[in-house]
Design a protein around this motif. Structure first.
Motif, PDB file in Angstrom:
ATOM      1  N   ALA A 129      -4.386   6.920  -4.667  1.00 36.71           N
ATOM      2  CA  ALA A 129      -3.873   7.086  -6.027  1.00 36.71           C
ATOM      3  C   ALA A 129      -4.452   8.335  -6.695  1.00 36.71           C
ATOM      4  CB  ALA A 129      -4.197   5.846  -6.862  1.00 36.71           C
ATOM      5  N   GLY A 130      -5.770   8.564  -6.522  1.00 37.17           N
ATOM      6  CA  GLY A 130      -6.410   9.727  -7.132  1.00 37.17           C
ATOM      7  C   GLY A 130      -5.841  11.039  -6.633  1.00 37.17           C
ATOM      8  N   ALA A 131      -5.596  11.118  -5.325  1.00 34.53           N
ATOM      9  CA  ALA A 131      -5.029  12.340  -4.750  1.00 34.53           C
ATOM     10  C   ALA A 131      -3.589  12.537  -5.219  1.00 34.53           C
ATOM     11  CB  ALA A 131      -5.089  12.266  -3.223  1.00 34.53           C
ATOM     12  N   GLY A 132      -2.813  11.431  -5.289  1.00 36.00           N
ATOM     13  CA  GLY A 132      -1.426  11.525  -5.756  1.00 36.00           C
ATOM     14  C   GLY A 132      -1.344  11.987  -7.202  1.00 36.00           C
ATOM     15  N   MET A 133      -2.238  11.466  -8.040  1.00 31.34           N
ATOM     16  CA  MET A 133      -2.253  11.857  -9.457  1.00 31.34           C
ATOM     17  C   MET A 133      -2.638  13.331  -9.611  1.00 31.34           C
ATOM     18  SD  MET A 133      -4.022   8.413 -11.024  1.00 31.34           S
ATOM     19  CE  MET A 133      -3.954   8.907 -12.754  1.00 31.34           C
ATOM     20  N   VAL A 177       3.205  17.784 -13.797  1.00 30.34           N
ATOM     21  CA  VAL A 177       3.726  16.480 -14.228  1.00 30.34           C
ATOM     22  C   VAL A 177       2.551  15.631 -14.723  1.00 30.34           C
ATOM     23  CG1 VAL A 177       4.938  14.394 -13.463  1.00 30.34           C
ATOM     24  CG2 VAL A 177       5.584  16.625 -12.526  1.00 30.34           C
ATOM     25  N   ASN A 178       2.823  14.765 -15.675  1.00 31.70           N
ATOM     26  CA  ASN A 178       1.800  13.830 -16.148  1.00 31.70           C
ATOM     27  C   ASN A 178       1.251  13.041 -14.952  1.00 31.70           C
ATOM     28  OD1 ASN A 178       0.350  11.637 -17.215  1.00 31.70           O
ATOM     29  ND2 ASN A 178       1.682  11.495 -19.018  1.00 31.70           N
ATOM     30  N   PRO A 179      -0.068  13.119 -14.671  1.00 35.00           N
ATOM     31  CA  PRO A 179      -0.631  12.439 -13.492  1.00 35.00           C
ATOM     32  C   PRO A 179      -0.352  10.940 -13.448  1.00 35.00           C
ATOM     33  CG  PRO A 179      -2.253  13.907 -14.474  1.00 35.00           C
ATOM     34  CD  PRO A 179      -1.081  13.866 -15.412  1.00 35.00           C
ATOM     35  N   PHE A 180      -0.244  10.321 -14.624  1.00 36.42           N
ATOM     36  CA  PHE A 180      -0.035   8.873 -14.671  1.00 36.42           C
ATOM     37  C   PHE A 180       1.384   8.474 -14.250  1.00 36.42           C
ATOM     38  CE2 PHE A 180      -3.603   9.631 -17.541  1.00 36.42           C
ATOM     39  CZ  PHE A 180      -4.524   8.730 -17.035  1.00 36.42           C
ATOM     40  N   HIS A 181       2.261   9.465 -14.104  1.00 40.17           N
ATOM     41  CA  HIS A 181       3.612   9.189 -13.642  1.00 40.17           C
ATOM     42  C   HIS A 181       3.693   9.123 -12.115  1.00 40.17           C
ATOM     43  CE1 HIS A 181       5.470  10.895 -17.625  1.00 40.17           C
ATOM     44  NE2 HIS A 181       4.868   9.714 -17.773  1.00 40.17           N
ATOM     45  N   ALA A 182       2.601   9.453 -11.444  1.00 37.40           N
ATOM     46  CA  ALA A 182       2.609   9.462  -9.976  1.00 37.40           C
ATOM     47  C   ALA A 182       2.356   8.086  -9.387  1.00 37.40           C
ATOM     48  CB  ALA A 182       1.551  10.450  -9.450  1.00 37.40           C
ATOM     49  N   VAL A 183       1.793   7.199 -10.191  1.00 43.89           N
ATOM     50  CA  VAL A 183       1.340   5.903  -9.681  1.00 43.89           C
ATOM     51  C   VAL A 183       2.336   4.802 -10.028  1.00 43.89           C
ATOM     52  CG1 VAL A 183      -0.490   4.173  -9.825  1.00 43.89           C
ATOM     53  CG2 VAL A 183      -1.078   6.593  -9.832  1.00 43.89           C
ATOM     54  N   ASN A 184       2.613   3.953  -9.055  1.00 42.75           N
ATOM     55  CA  ASN A 184       3.468   2.785  -9.257  1.00 42.75           C
ATOM     56  C   ASN A 184       2.587   1.654  -9.791  1.00 42.75           C
ATOM     57  OD1 ASN A 184       5.217   0.639  -9.151  1.00 42.75           O
ATOM     58  ND2 ASN A 184       5.758   0.886  -6.989  1.00 42.75           N
ATOM     59  N   TYR A 185       2.713   1.358 -11.073  1.00 44.70           N
ATOM     60  CA  TYR A 185       1.757   0.464 -11.720  1.00 44.70           C
ATOM     61  C   TYR A 185       1.919  -1.009 -11.349  1.00 44.70           C
ATOM     62  CZ  TYR A 185       0.063   4.378 -14.385  1.00 44.70           C
ATOM     63  OH  TYR A 185      -0.505   5.580 -14.725  1.00 44.70           O
ATOM     64  N   GLY A 186       3.093  -1.383 -10.817  1.00 47.59           N
ATOM     65  CA  GLY A 186       3.281  -2.778 -10.407  1.00 47.59           C
ATOM     66  C   GLY A 186       2.243  -3.226  -9.397  1.00 47.59           C
ATOM     67  N   PRO A 187       2.210  -2.582  -8.205  1.00 49.18           N
ATOM     68  CA  PRO A 187       1.195  -2.960  -7.214  1.00 49.18           C
ATOM     69  C   PRO A 187      -0.229  -2.688  -7.674  1.00 49.18           C
ATOM     70  CG  PRO A 187       2.742  -1.336  -6.289  1.00 49.18           C
ATOM     71  CD  PRO A 187       3.162  -1.603  -7.705  1.00 49.18           C
ATOM     72  N   ILE A 188      -0.434  -1.583  -8.418  1.00 48.64           N
ATOM     73  CA  ILE A 188      -1.793  -1.232  -8.855  1.00 48.64           C
ATOM     74  C   ILE A 188      -2.357  -2.306  -9.777  1.00 48.64           C
ATOM     75  CG2 ILE A 188      -3.147   0.381 -10.254  1.00 48.64           C
ATOM     76  CD1 ILE A 188      -2.616   1.549  -7.582  1.00 48.64           C
ATOM     77  N   ILE A 189      -1.549  -2.798 -10.719  1.00 49.56           N
ATOM     78  CA  ILE A 189      -2.017  -3.833 -11.653  1.00 49.56           C
ATOM     79  C   ILE A 189      -2.396  -5.102 -10.897  1.00 49.56           C
ATOM     80  CG2 ILE A 189      -1.282  -5.401 -13.500  1.00 49.56           C
ATOM     81  CD1 ILE A 189       0.314  -2.999 -14.666  1.00 49.56           C
ATOM     82  N   ASN A 190      -1.569  -5.488  -9.921  1.00 46.48           N
ATOM     83  CA  ASN A 190      -1.891  -6.664  -9.107  1.00 46.48           C
ATOM     84  C   ASN A 190      -3.204  -6.481  -8.359  1.00 46.48           C
ATOM     85  OD1 ASN A 190       0.269  -8.285  -9.769  1.00 46.48           O
ATOM     86  ND2 ASN A 190       1.576  -7.514  -8.129  1.00 46.48           N
ATOM     87  N   ILE A 191      -3.398  -5.292  -7.809  1.00 51.37           N
ATOM     88  CA  ILE A 191      -4.619  -4.996  -7.048  1.00 51.37           C
ATOM     89  C   ILE A 191      -5.846  -5.082  -7.954  1.00 51.37           C
ATOM     90  CG2 ILE A 191      -5.874  -3.156  -5.841  1.00 51.37           C
ATOM     91  CD1 ILE A 191      -2.997  -2.268  -4.828  1.00 51.37           C
ATOM     92  N   ILE A 197       0.837  -1.206   0.000  1.00 48.40           N
ATOM     93  CA  ILE A 197       0.000   0.000   0.000  1.00 48.40           C
ATOM     94  C   ILE A 197       0.869   1.253   0.000  1.00 48.40           C
ATOM     95  CG2 ILE A 197      -1.654   1.361   1.364  1.00 48.40           C
ATOM     96  CD1 ILE A 197      -2.958  -0.987   0.029  1.00 48.40           C
ATOM     97  N   ALA A 198       1.923   1.238   0.804  1.00 53.99           N
ATOM     98  CA  ALA A 198       2.802   2.405   0.921  1.00 53.99           C
ATOM     99  C   ALA A 198       3.480   2.749  -0.401  1.00 53.99           C
ATOM    100  CB  ALA A 198       3.847   2.152   2.001  1.00 53.99           C
ATOM    101  N   LYS A 199       3.598   1.766  -1.297  1.00 55.04           N
ATOM    102  CA  LYS A 199       4.331   1.980  -2.546  1.00 55.04           C
ATOM    103  C   LYS A 199       3.426   2.204  -3.752  1.00 55.04           C
ATOM    104  CE  LYS A 199       8.222  -0.812  -0.891  1.00 55.04           C
ATOM    105  NZ  LYS A 199       8.900  -2.124  -0.967  1.00 55.04           N
ATOM    106  N   THR A 200       2.109   2.364  -3.550  1.00 55.01           N
ATOM    107  CA  THR A 200       1.213   2.534  -4.700  1.00 55.01           C
ATOM    108  C   THR A 200       1.369   3.905  -5.373  1.00 55.01           C
ATOM    109  OG1 THR A 200      -0.558   3.172  -3.169  1.00 55.01           O
ATOM    110  CG2 THR A 200      -0.553   0.895  -3.933  1.00 55.01           C
ATOM    111  N   VAL A 201       1.835   4.897  -4.604  1.00 52.57           N
ATOM    112  CA  VAL A 201       2.116   6.235  -5.156  1.00 52.57           C
ATOM    113  C   VAL A 201       3.589   6.541  -4.884  1.00 52.57           C
ATOM    114  CG1 VAL A 201       1.593   8.706  -5.032  1.00 52.57           C
ATOM    115  CG2 VAL A 201      -0.258   7.022  -4.800  1.00 52.57           C
ATOM    116  N   TYR A 202       4.288   7.087  -5.874  1.00 54.89           N
ATOM    117  CA  TYR A 202       5.710   7.396  -5.699  1.00 54.89           C
ATOM    118  C   TYR A 202       5.911   8.489  -4.653  1.00 54.89           C
ATOM    119  CZ  TYR A 202       6.755   4.510  -9.761  1.00 54.89           C
ATOM    120  OH  TYR A 202       6.888   3.443 -10.627  1.00 54.89           O
TER     121      TYR A 202
END
Length: 335
Positions: free
Chosen positions: A113-117, A125-139, A67-72
């Motif tokens: 994730a929404g707040a981080g984006m 910055v591109n909002p999609f660069h804020a999210v760590n997609y590894g954990p998000i895709i698994n979720i 959870i801690a790593k879902t947003v950079y």
């Protein structure tokens, strides 16, 4: 120095954890209440005890780390965390009010994730660069996989038990399955506490890092797990009765035998995913397990209209929570 904003964020996180407890209490107690194994009060006391027991036995906190790593880290601020928590609390209360067993886990992840984006967008910055997609895709994958796994395991356990006990006297068998439901519901409550409390641990840990109270490589302070397990257990004690009705009676009629099968399947799924640090939804898992035991009777035993509505609620939870968090963050930035 501990700031007032950090204190507010920690309080909001524990409020969310409390709401998670009463929102998700139905996951653990719906079947033992609907089969009259325990009274509602006895059931929530039983579930809360096992929620808190996880504090003493689960020490790896892999789900919290995910959870801690879902947003950079460079896009995380105290305002991002606050907006994510407020969005998650809001969606949880709305779904509780309408008796919809949506995922508290995905609400929190979507809000964060929404707040981080949105913060990334404010930074240019591109909002999609804020999210760590590894954990998000698994979720996101486990939105669909967790209920399917729970369903298949539930079906397998139910069929196995039916074949083993096919020569047993029904009255004797029912007495034994009511006793076994205490064990299976306890195991599910333990798994629920161990899985869901960790999600809030991850958020509080991130808040401490963002406020520079600790560094990102520091060990999690011991008060965080204790506070989170206490909050979710207290929430479970308050019980989410509207969702109990949906889980215990509206999906399919559940007998003590089927309750044992569904709860055992849910617990097994949660233990395995927790071991691998995957923050799955307890709600999705036990719903899939209940559908699985219903299918062992016949396809028409499952109320598919109710089930389809639940699936829609699951699908929209992350995007709706993300949008609400984006709006809350934008409002916070104005002030």
């Amino acid at each position: 120095m501990i700031s007032t904003l950090l204190v507010v964020v920690v309080i909001l996180a524990l409020i969310f954890d409390f709401i998670n407890g009463f929102h998700d209490a139905a996951n653990s107690i719906a079947t033992i209440v609907s089969t009259k194994v325990l009274t509602p009060f006895q059931a929530v006391l039983w579930a809360a005890s096992f929620n808190f027991l996880a504090y003493f036995l689960i020490k790896d906190h892999k789900v919290a780390n995910t959870i801690a790593k879902t947003v950079y880290e460079n896009f995380i601020t105290m305002h991002v965390i606050m907006a994510g928590l407020l969005a998650a609390i809001t969606w949880n209360l709305i779904t509780w009010w309408f008796g919809i067993p949506s995922s508290s886990s995905h609400t929190l992840i979507g809000g964060f994730a929404g707040a981080g984006m949105t913060n990334a967008a404010f930074m240019g910055v591109n909002p999609f660069h804020a999210v760590n997609y590894g954990p998000i895709i698994n979720i996101v994958l486990f939105i669909f996989l967790a209920p399917i796994i729970g369903m298949l395991i539930g079906m397998a356990i139910n069929i196995l038990i039916i074949n083993i006990c096919k020569n047993a006297r029904p009255s004797v068998a029912e007495v034994w399955f009511k006793r076994l439901q205490l064990i299976s519901s306890g195991a599910l409550s333990f798994a629920h506490g161990g899985n869901d409390a960790q999600k809030v641990m991850g958020i509080i840990y991130v808040a401490l890092v963002a406020s520079k109270v600790i560094t990102s490589d520091a060990k999690m302070p011991e008060w965080i797990p204790f506070a989170c397990y206490s909050a979710i257990a207290a929430g479970t004690m308050s019980g989410g009765w509207k969702i109990v009705k949906t889980m215990g009676t509206k999906i399919t009629k559940v007998t003590p035998l089927e309750g044992v099968s569904a709860e055992t399947a849910g617990a097994i799924t949660l233990f395995v995913t927790e071991h691998f640090g995957i923050p799955v939804s307890t709600t999705h898992t036990i719903t899939g397990s209940i559908i699985g035991v219903g299918l062992t009777k016949r396809v028409s035993a499952v109320r598919w209209g109710v089930t389809i509505n639940l699936i829609w609620a699951w699908v929209i939870t992350i995007p709706v929570s993300a949008l609400v968090a984006a709006g809350v963050f934008a409002i916070i930035k104005l002030f």
